[in-house]
Motif scaffolding. Structure first.
Motif, PDB file in Angstrom:
ATOM      1  N   LEU A  17       0.864  -1.175   0.000  1.00 57.76           N
ATOM      2  CA  LEU A  17       0.000   0.000   0.000  1.00 57.76           C
ATOM      3  C   LEU A  17       0.902   1.227   0.000  1.00 57.76           C
ATOM      4  CD1 LEU A  17      -2.970   1.055   0.307  1.00 57.76           C
ATOM      5  CD2 LEU A  17      -2.554   1.075   2.787  1.00 57.76           C
ATOM      6  N   ILE A  18       0.652   2.154  -0.921  1.00 56.46           N
ATOM      7  CA  ILE A  18       1.500   3.329  -1.073  1.00 56.46           C
ATOM      8  C   ILE A  18       0.635   4.584  -1.044  1.00 56.46           C
ATOM      9  CG2 ILE A  18       3.180   4.523  -2.543  1.00 56.46           C
ATOM     10  CD1 ILE A  18       3.828   1.846  -3.837  1.00 56.46           C
ATOM     11  N   LEU A  19       1.064   5.573  -0.290  1.00 58.29           N
ATOM     12  CA  LEU A  19       0.418   6.880  -0.281  1.00 58.29           C
ATOM     13  C   LEU A  19       1.171   7.782  -1.243  1.00 58.29           C
ATOM     14  CD1 LEU A  19      -1.601   8.946   0.913  1.00 58.29           C
ATOM     15  CD2 LEU A  19       0.106   9.420   2.694  1.00 58.29           C
ATOM     16  N   ALA A  20       0.478   8.230  -2.289  1.00 55.98           N
ATOM     17  CA  ALA A  20       1.106   9.085  -3.310  1.00 55.98           C
ATOM     18  C   ALA A  20       1.068  10.533  -2.856  1.00 55.98           C
ATOM     19  CB  ALA A  20       0.403   8.910  -4.655  1.00 55.98           C
ATOM     20  N   SER A  21       1.790  10.814  -1.794  1.00 61.57           N
ATOM     21  CA  SER A  21       1.809  12.162  -1.231  1.00 61.57           C
ATOM     22  C   SER A  21       2.942  12.263  -0.222  1.00 61.57           C
ATOM     23  CB  SER A  21       0.473  12.467  -0.534  1.00 61.57           C
ATOM     24  OG  SER A  21       0.520  13.701   0.147  1.00 61.57           O
ATOM     25  N   THR A  22       3.540  13.438  -0.138  1.00 65.32           N
ATOM     26  CA  THR A  22       4.530  13.688   0.909  1.00 65.32           C
ATOM     27  C   THR A  22       3.945  14.572   2.007  1.00 65.32           C
ATOM     28  OG1 THR A  22       5.409  15.565  -0.352  1.00 65.32           O
ATOM     29  CG2 THR A  22       6.482  13.427  -0.664  1.00 65.32           C
ATOM     30  N   SER A  23       2.639  14.803   1.981  1.00 67.07           N
ATOM     31  CA  SER A  23       1.982  15.629   2.987  1.00 67.07           C
ATOM     32  C   SER A  23       2.030  14.955   4.351  1.00 67.07           C
ATOM     33  CB  SER A  23       0.523  15.881   2.590  1.00 67.07           C
ATOM     34  OG  SER A  23      -0.219  16.359   3.684  1.00 67.07           O
ATOM     35  N   ALA A  24       2.542  15.671   5.342  1.00 64.42           N
ATOM     36  CA  ALA A  24       2.570  15.130   6.698  1.00 64.42           C
ATOM     37  C   ALA A  24       1.153  14.944   7.234  1.00 64.42           C
ATOM     38  CB  ALA A  24       3.355  16.063   7.610  1.00 64.42           C
ATOM     39  N   LEU A  30      -3.593   8.682   7.468  1.00 67.46           N
ATOM     40  CA  LEU A  30      -3.585   7.289   7.021  1.00 67.46           C
ATOM     41  C   LEU A  30      -3.057   6.357   8.111  1.00 67.46           C
ATOM     42  CD1 LEU A  30      -4.213   5.361   4.731  1.00 67.46           C
ATOM     43  CD2 LEU A  30      -1.939   5.816   3.770  1.00 67.46           C
ATOM     44  N   GLN A  31      -2.177   6.837   8.955  1.00 66.78           N
ATOM     45  CA  GLN A  31      -1.658   6.010  10.047  1.00 66.78           C
ATOM     46  C   GLN A  31      -2.760   5.583  11.008  1.00 66.78           C
ATOM     47  OE1 GLN A  31       1.394   8.614  11.563  1.00 66.78           O
ATOM     48  NE2 GLN A  31       3.006   7.707  10.303  1.00 66.78           N
ATOM     49  N   ARG A  32      -3.866   6.301  11.047  1.00 68.45           N
ATOM     50  CA  ARG A  32      -4.979   5.931  11.927  1.00 68.45           C
ATOM     51  C   ARG A  32      -5.539   4.556  11.570  1.00 68.45           C
ATOM     52  NH1 ARG A  32      -8.873  11.266  12.551  1.00 68.45           N
ATOM     53  NH2 ARG A  32      -7.230  12.838  12.879  1.00 68.45           N
ATOM     54  N   LEU A  33      -5.415   4.154  10.313  1.00 72.76           N
ATOM     55  CA  LEU A  33      -5.983   2.876   9.872  1.00 72.76           C
ATOM     56  C   LEU A  33      -5.097   1.686  10.223  1.00 72.76           C
ATOM     57  CD1 LEU A  33      -7.477   3.843   6.392  1.00 72.76           C
ATOM     58  CD2 LEU A  33      -8.460   4.070   8.687  1.00 72.76           C
ATOM     59  N   ARG A  34      -3.891   1.939  10.726  1.00 69.29           N
ATOM     60  CA  ARG A  34      -2.987   0.894  11.227  1.00 69.29           C
ATOM     61  C   ARG A  34      -2.661  -0.150  10.171  1.00 69.29           C
ATOM     62  NH1 ARG A  34      -4.359  -0.167  17.630  1.00 69.29           N
ATOM     63  NH2 ARG A  34      -4.547   2.029  18.214  1.00 69.29           N
ATOM     64  N   GLN A  35      -2.495   0.318   8.952  1.00 66.80           N
ATOM     65  CA  GLN A  35      -2.045  -0.537   7.855  1.00 66.80           C
ATOM     66  C   GLN A  35      -0.631  -0.106   7.462  1.00 66.80           C
ATOM     67  OE1 GLN A  35      -4.129  -3.125   6.274  1.00 66.80           O
ATOM     68  NE2 GLN A  35      -5.062  -2.697   8.262  1.00 66.80           N
ATOM     69  N   PRO A  36       0.267  -1.048   7.242  1.00 59.11           N
ATOM     70  CA  PRO A  36       1.607  -0.648   6.787  1.00 59.11           C
ATOM     71  C   PRO A  36       1.525  -0.007   5.400  1.00 59.11           C
ATOM     72  CG  PRO A  36       1.346  -3.039   6.660  1.00 59.11           C
ATOM     73  CD  PRO A  36       0.136  -2.511   7.378  1.00 59.11           C
ATOM     74  N   PHE A  37       2.227   1.090   5.210  1.00 59.66           N
ATOM     75  CA  PHE A  37       2.226   1.736   3.904  1.00 59.66           C
ATOM     76  C   PHE A  37       3.530   2.476   3.695  1.00 59.66           C
ATOM     77  CE2 PHE A  37       0.552   4.990   6.758  1.00 59.66           C
ATOM     78  CZ  PHE A  37       1.109   6.172   6.300  1.00 59.66           C
ATOM     79  N   ALA A  38       3.849   2.682   2.429  1.00 58.58           N
ATOM     80  CA  ALA A  38       4.998   3.483   2.039  1.00 58.58           C
ATOM     81  C   ALA A  38       4.505   4.832   1.529  1.00 58.58           C
ATOM     82  CB  ALA A  38       5.806   2.762   0.961  1.00 58.58           C
ATOM     83  N   VAL A  39       5.420   5.768   1.415  1.00 55.69           N
ATOM     84  CA  VAL A  39       5.095   7.109   0.930  1.00 55.69           C
ATOM     85  C   VAL A  39       5.976   7.413  -0.267  1.00 55.69           C
ATOM     86  CG1 VAL A  39       5.185   9.567   1.478  1.00 55.69           C
ATOM     87  CG2 VAL A  39       4.357   7.955   3.197  1.00 55.69           C
ATOM     88  N   GLN A  40       5.355   7.951  -1.304  1.00 55.98           N
ATOM     89  CA  GLN A  40       6.123   8.300  -2.506  1.00 55.98           C
ATOM     90  C   GLN A  40       5.565   9.588  -3.108  1.00 55.98           C
ATOM     91  OE1 GLN A  40       6.916   5.009  -5.107  1.00 55.98           O
ATOM     92  NE2 GLN A  40       7.305   6.312  -6.868  1.00 55.98           N
ATOM     93  N   ALA A  41       6.448  10.488  -3.487  1.00 59.23           N
ATOM     94  CA  ALA A  41       6.015  11.742  -4.114  1.00 59.23           C
ATOM     95  C   ALA A  41       5.502  11.467  -5.524  1.00 59.23           C
ATOM     96  CB  ALA A  41       7.178  12.727  -4.156  1.00 59.23           C
ATOM     97  N   PRO A  42       4.343  12.028  -5.899  1.00 59.46           N
ATOM     98  CA  PRO A  42       3.787  11.732  -7.221  1.00 59.46           C
ATOM     99  C   PRO A  42       4.404  12.536  -8.354  1.00 59.46           C
ATOM    100  CG  PRO A  42       2.273  13.095  -5.985  1.00 59.46           C
ATOM    101  CD  PRO A  42       3.390  12.753  -5.047  1.00 59.46           C
ATOM    102  N   GLY A  43       4.922  13.735  -8.063  1.00 61.28           N
ATOM    103  CA  GLY A  43       5.539  14.544  -9.108  1.00 61.28           C
ATOM    104  C   GLY A  43       4.584  14.954 -10.212  1.00 61.28           C
TER     105      GLY A  43
END
Length: 209
Positions: A17-24, A30-43
């Motif tokens: 699962l990847i979050l296409a955003s660098t927004s803090a 998204l951390q509230r859902l307690r699922q492991p995920f990565a973060v990547q800038a979409p550009g």
């Protein structure tokens, strides 16, 4: 060789699962859902197209961000999101500094603004779901001295509308109307939970939380 029917079968690994955003802000939500995920800038170029309505702009950018990351990541679940603030037909972007933020708050004083928050979910095969959740916000009539005090205290220069509703910015607001309280912060979690459920995620399954 026959498999042992009594031996539990290994569960197939779910694509990441990847979050296409660098927004803090979106990462914290998204951390509230307690699922492991990565973060990547979409550009992705976030420029508005001629005649594009605020809602359509938010939906398009959420979709483009998710697809941009998905195209580079390989099979994955990718979440994209975008928010567009509009008041009296004018789109208010991120102010970037004190002077622009003060002008935004002066413009919003006593008025209603609509924050169009869109979320997109791309599955490992490249199919996309999108949702948009509007939030209508009315700002209090406050003098410039109080607006300056707020801006210096919280410095919300990376927020469209120049206020953080999850912080002291709530003191600027007279009312907030939305079906999803997280939408105003930047990622509509109720809508996203619906989309993840349709995709087969069980966020409350035993051992998942």
């Amino acid at each position: 060789m026959q498999s042992n029917p009594s031996k539990p079968q290994a569960r197939a690994a779910r694509p990441p699962l990847i979050l296409a955003s660098t927004s803090a802000y979106r990462r914290e939500l998204l951390q509230r859902l307690r699922q492991p995920f990565a973060v990547q800038a979409p550009g992705v170029d976030e420029a508005r197209r001629p005649g594009e309505a605020p809602r359509e702009l938010a939906l398009r950018l959420a979709r483009e961000k998710a697809l941009a990351v998905a195209s580079a990541a390989g099979p994955a679940w990718v979440i994209g999101s975008d928010q567009v603030c509009a008041c009296d037909g004018e789109i208010l972007g991120k102010p970037g500094g004190f002077d622009a933020a003060l002008r935004q708050l002066q413009h919003l004083r006593g008025r209603e603004a609509v924050f169009h928050t869109a979320v997109a979910l791309v599955d490992p095969q490249g199919s996309v779901q999108t949702r948009e959740v509007p939030t209508t916000v009315r700002t209090r009539v406050l003098d410039d001295a109080r607006l300056r005090t707020y801006l210096l205290a919280e410095q919300p220069y990376d927020c469209a509308g120049s206020a953080k509703s999850e912080g002291l910015g709530i003191a600027l607001l007279q009312s907030v109307r939305s079906e999803d309280p997280t939408a105003l912060v930047g990622l509509p979690l109720i809508a996203l939970c619906d989309m993840l459920a349709q995709a087969g995620f069980d966020l409350l399954a035993d051992g998942q939380a």
